[in-house]
Design an enzyme around this catalytic site. Structure first.
Site, PDB file in Angstrom:
ATOM      1  N   HIS A  69       0.846  -1.201   0.000  1.00  0.00           N
ATOM      2  CA  HIS A  69       0.000   0.000   0.000  1.00  0.00           C
ATOM      3  C   HIS A  69       0.875   1.242   0.000  1.00  0.00           C
ATOM      4  O   HIS A  69       1.930   1.296   0.643  1.00  0.00           O
ATOM      5  CB  HIS A  69      -0.978   0.003   1.173  1.00  0.00           C
ATOM      6  CG  HIS A  69      -0.374   0.001   2.532  1.00  0.00           C
ATOM      7  ND1 HIS A  69       0.059   1.145   3.178  1.00  0.00           N
ATOM      8  CD2 HIS A  69      -0.122  -1.006   3.410  1.00  0.00           C
ATOM      9  CE1 HIS A  69       0.521   0.842   4.376  1.00  0.00           C
ATOM     10  NE2 HIS A  69       0.444  -0.461   4.542  1.00  0.00           N
ATOM     11  N   ASP A  71      -0.166   4.357   0.936  1.00  0.00           N
ATOM     12  CA  ASP A  71      -0.512   5.353   1.954  1.00  0.00           C
ATOM     13  C   ASP A  71       0.244   5.097   3.245  1.00  0.00           C
ATOM     14  O   ASP A  71       0.736   3.992   3.502  1.00  0.00           O
ATOM     15  CB  ASP A  71      -2.023   5.345   2.213  1.00  0.00           C
ATOM     16  CG  ASP A  71      -2.516   4.001   2.740  1.00  0.00           C
ATOM     17  OD1 ASP A  71      -2.286   2.974   2.061  1.00  0.00           O
ATOM     18  OD2 ASP A  71      -3.133   3.965   3.821  1.00  0.00           O
ATOM     19  N   ASP A 101       6.537   0.784   7.055  1.00  0.00           N
ATOM     20  CA  ASP A 101       5.126   0.489   6.745  1.00  0.00           C
ATOM     21  C   ASP A 101       4.589   1.452   5.690  1.00  0.00           C
ATOM     22  O   ASP A 101       3.976   2.455   5.996  1.00  0.00           O
ATOM     23  CB  ASP A 101       4.310   0.606   8.038  1.00  0.00           C
ATOM     24  CG  ASP A 101       2.874   0.139   7.883  1.00  0.00           C
ATOM     25  OD1 ASP A 101       2.560  -0.528   6.875  1.00  0.00           O
ATOM     26  OD2 ASP A 101       2.067   0.458   8.760  1.00  0.00           O
ATOM     27  N   GLU A 133      -4.989   1.748   2.697  1.00  0.00           N
ATOM     28  CA  GLU A 133      -4.982   0.528   3.506  1.00  0.00           C
ATOM     29  C   GLU A 133      -5.098   0.868   4.983  1.00  0.00           C
ATOM     30  O   GLU A 133      -5.719   0.134   5.765  1.00  0.00           O
ATOM     31  CB  GLU A 133      -3.687  -0.249   3.244  1.00  0.00           C
ATOM     32  CG  GLU A 133      -3.616  -1.630   3.900  1.00  0.00           C
ATOM     33  CD  GLU A 133      -3.026  -1.616   5.312  1.00  0.00           C
ATOM     34  OE1 GLU A 133      -3.067  -2.662   5.985  1.00  0.00           O
ATOM     35  OE2 GLU A 133      -2.525  -0.541   5.736  1.00  0.00           O
ATOM     36  N   GLU A 134      -4.501   1.990   5.379  1.00  0.00           N
ATOM     37  CA  GLU A 134      -4.484   2.368   6.788  1.00  0.00           C
ATOM     38  C   GLU A 134      -5.858   2.809   7.301  1.00  0.00           C
ATOM     39  O   GLU A 134      -6.026   3.025   8.500  1.00  0.00           O
ATOM     40  CB  GLU A 134      -3.458   3.483   7.023  1.00  0.00           C
ATOM     41  CG  GLU A 134      -2.023   3.105   6.692  1.00  0.00           C
ATOM     42  CD  GLU A 134      -1.411   2.116   7.677  1.00  0.00           C
ATOM     43  OE1 GLU A 134      -2.143   1.627   8.563  1.00  0.00           O
ATOM     44  OE2 GLU A 134      -0.216   1.826   7.555  1.00  0.00           O
ATOM     45  N   GLU A 161       4.033  -6.360   4.066  1.00  0.00           N
ATOM     46  CA  GLU A 161       4.000  -5.655   5.351  1.00  0.00           C
ATOM     47  C   GLU A 161       5.246  -6.010   6.159  1.00  0.00           C
ATOM     48  O   GLU A 161       5.816  -7.097   6.002  1.00  0.00           O
ATOM     49  CB  GLU A 161       2.747  -6.052   6.139  1.00  0.00           C
ATOM     50  CG  GLU A 161       1.448  -5.541   5.551  1.00  0.00           C
ATOM     51  CD  GLU A 161       1.182  -4.076   5.857  1.00  0.00           C
ATOM     52  OE1 GLU A 161       2.005  -3.437   6.551  1.00  0.00           O
ATOM     53  OE2 GLU A 161       0.148  -3.563   5.388  1.00  0.00           O
ATOM     54  N   HIS A 347       3.894   3.326  12.685  1.00  0.00           N
ATOM     55  CA  HIS A 347       2.916   4.188  13.368  1.00  0.00           C
ATOM     56  C   HIS A 347       3.527   4.870  14.593  1.00  0.00           C
ATOM     57  O   HIS A 347       2.819   5.167  15.552  1.00  0.00           O
ATOM     58  CB  HIS A 347       1.665   3.394  13.778  1.00  0.00           C
ATOM     59  CG  HIS A 347       0.933   2.774  12.638  1.00  0.00           C
ATOM     60  ND1 HIS A 347      -0.356   2.296  12.752  1.00  0.00           N
ATOM     61  CD2 HIS A 347       1.297   2.536  11.352  1.00  0.00           C
ATOM     62  CE1 HIS A 347      -0.753   1.792  11.596  1.00  0.00           C
ATOM     63  NE2 HIS A 347       0.248   1.931  10.726  1.00  0.00           N
TER      64      HIS A 347
END
Length: 374
Positions: A69, A71, A101, A133-134, A161, A347
């Site tokens: 992904h 994003d 990520d 995706e997030e 991932e 994150h």
């Protein structure tokens, strides 16, 4: 371009979830088309967000999909020691939002293009890069229906991932919902004339806590930590002042389910408690904000064996975080997780990846390309 050069360019795109992503899509498309790779850009219903699908080799022969992904989560934490959207090196650490990520995986796939295109592939390698995706895997469902016209049914999907480049065969599913309760405002000295939305929300919160407690009693799957499904209240907002009856309250709920359980069903007791509030004069708005299914890939499938050979490590049975892999499996494709970096760095302020992790991932993808020439 080296993998670090490519990652630097990718990090510079502030492709935060829920925002337009045309710039990063154009950047990736430019790299792919510069290498002579066929690219399809597929707009989502939002109009300003796009999925990207590219093919190296014969499209209508079964091959492999590398999925990632584009994003990233926001990078507003004050603890960042540098611009999160400018790649910063400190020894073998590369800092920036999305390094682990999961722009690191995308960079490794793009850096492998010279090796993948150096000679014709007998089996194709596809690149499937998605948006949002997030936000609960919002983009992938708009890509999957196009796959039958873009490629033959794949032999497997590798979702990159961050897993320490160790393959993972299973993850939990997830469903999230937002509940807004609306009552009637007024002065707090006359509660008889109002409808306190925060008080009413307590019924839904009580149902959520009770359901969370029930889930700890099973069913269990020892592959996961914790070995049971879970539910939590993640956010709650409401009220203007202590002497004003609050006329609105909003809470967000999340359920994570072990394989074999539909995560949306775990939220039903909360939704039912919320709907009963209408009998007391409250207005209720229940909105599912995201969902994806669990992943379970058997240990001795060809895809699991392939990743064991490529990485030199036995695949891990399961992780508790979720990915788009469950969506691919639900659509009928074997899928597995394997990517560079560490989910524990994601994150967080000062997210980073190691140079050797990027290089190892690039080497793994190049090794996959060699097998696709056999």
């Amino acid at each position: 371009m080296t993998v670090i050069d490519i990652l630097k360019d990718l990090i510079a795109f502030p492709s935060v979830v829920g925002t337009p992503n045309g710039a990063i899509v154009d950047g990736i498309r430019g790299i792919l088309e510069g290498a002579g790779v066929r690219v399809q850009v597929l707009p989502g219903p939002e109009g300003d967000r796009f999925n990207l699908f590219a093919t190296i080799g014969p499209a209508m022969v079964p091959g492999y999909v590398l999925s990632g992904h584009m994003d990233v989560v926001p990078a507003t934490e004050p603890e960042w020691t540098g611009d999160p959207f400018q790649l910063r090196a400190d020894g073998n650490r590369l800092y920036g939002r999305g390094t682990s990520d999961m722009k690191g995986f995308i960079a490794a796939a793009l850096a492998a293009l010279p090796a993948l295109t150096a000679a014709p592939l007998a089996r194709p390698i596809h690149l499937a890069f998605t948006y949002d995706e997030e936000a609960g895997c919002q983009g992938a469902p708009h890509l999957l229906p196009h796959l039958p016209s873009l490629c033959a049914p794949p032999l497997g999907v590798i979702v990159g991932e961050p897993s320490g480049l160790r393959a993972v065969r299973a993850h939990k599913g997830k469903a999230a919902a937002r509940l807004t309760v609306r009552g009637r405002s007024g002065h707090s000295s006359r509660p008889d004339r109002g409808l306190n939305a925060i008080h009413a929300m307590a019924d839904a919160l009580t149902a959520a806590v009770a359901q969370a407690d029930r889930l700890t009693q099973g069913p269990w799957d020892s592959a996961f930590e914790p070995p049971y499904s879970s539910l939590q209240v993640g956010t709650i907002q409401g009220g203007l002042a202590v002497n004003v009856i609050p006329d609105a309250c909003t809470a967000e709920f999340e359920a994570r389910a072990i394989a074999g359980i539909d995560p949306a069903t775990l939220l039903e007791p909360v939704r039912e408690a919320a709907e009963r509030l209408e009998e007391r004069g409250f207005a209720v708005d229940w909105t599912q904000t995201g969902a994806y299914p669990a992943l379970f890939l058997a240990a001795r499938t060809p895809l699991a064996r392939l990743l064991e050979e490529l990485t030199g490590q036995e695949p891990l049975a399961a992780v508790s975080y979720g990915t788009e892999a469950g969506l691919y499996q639900t659509a009928g494709m074997d899928a597995i997780i394997c990517g560079p970096g560490d989910i524990a760095r994601a994150h967080r302020p000062n997210e980073h990846i190691l140079v050797e992790e990027l290089q190892a991932c690039q080497s793994m993808i190049e090794a996959l390309g060699q097998r696709c020439r056999l």
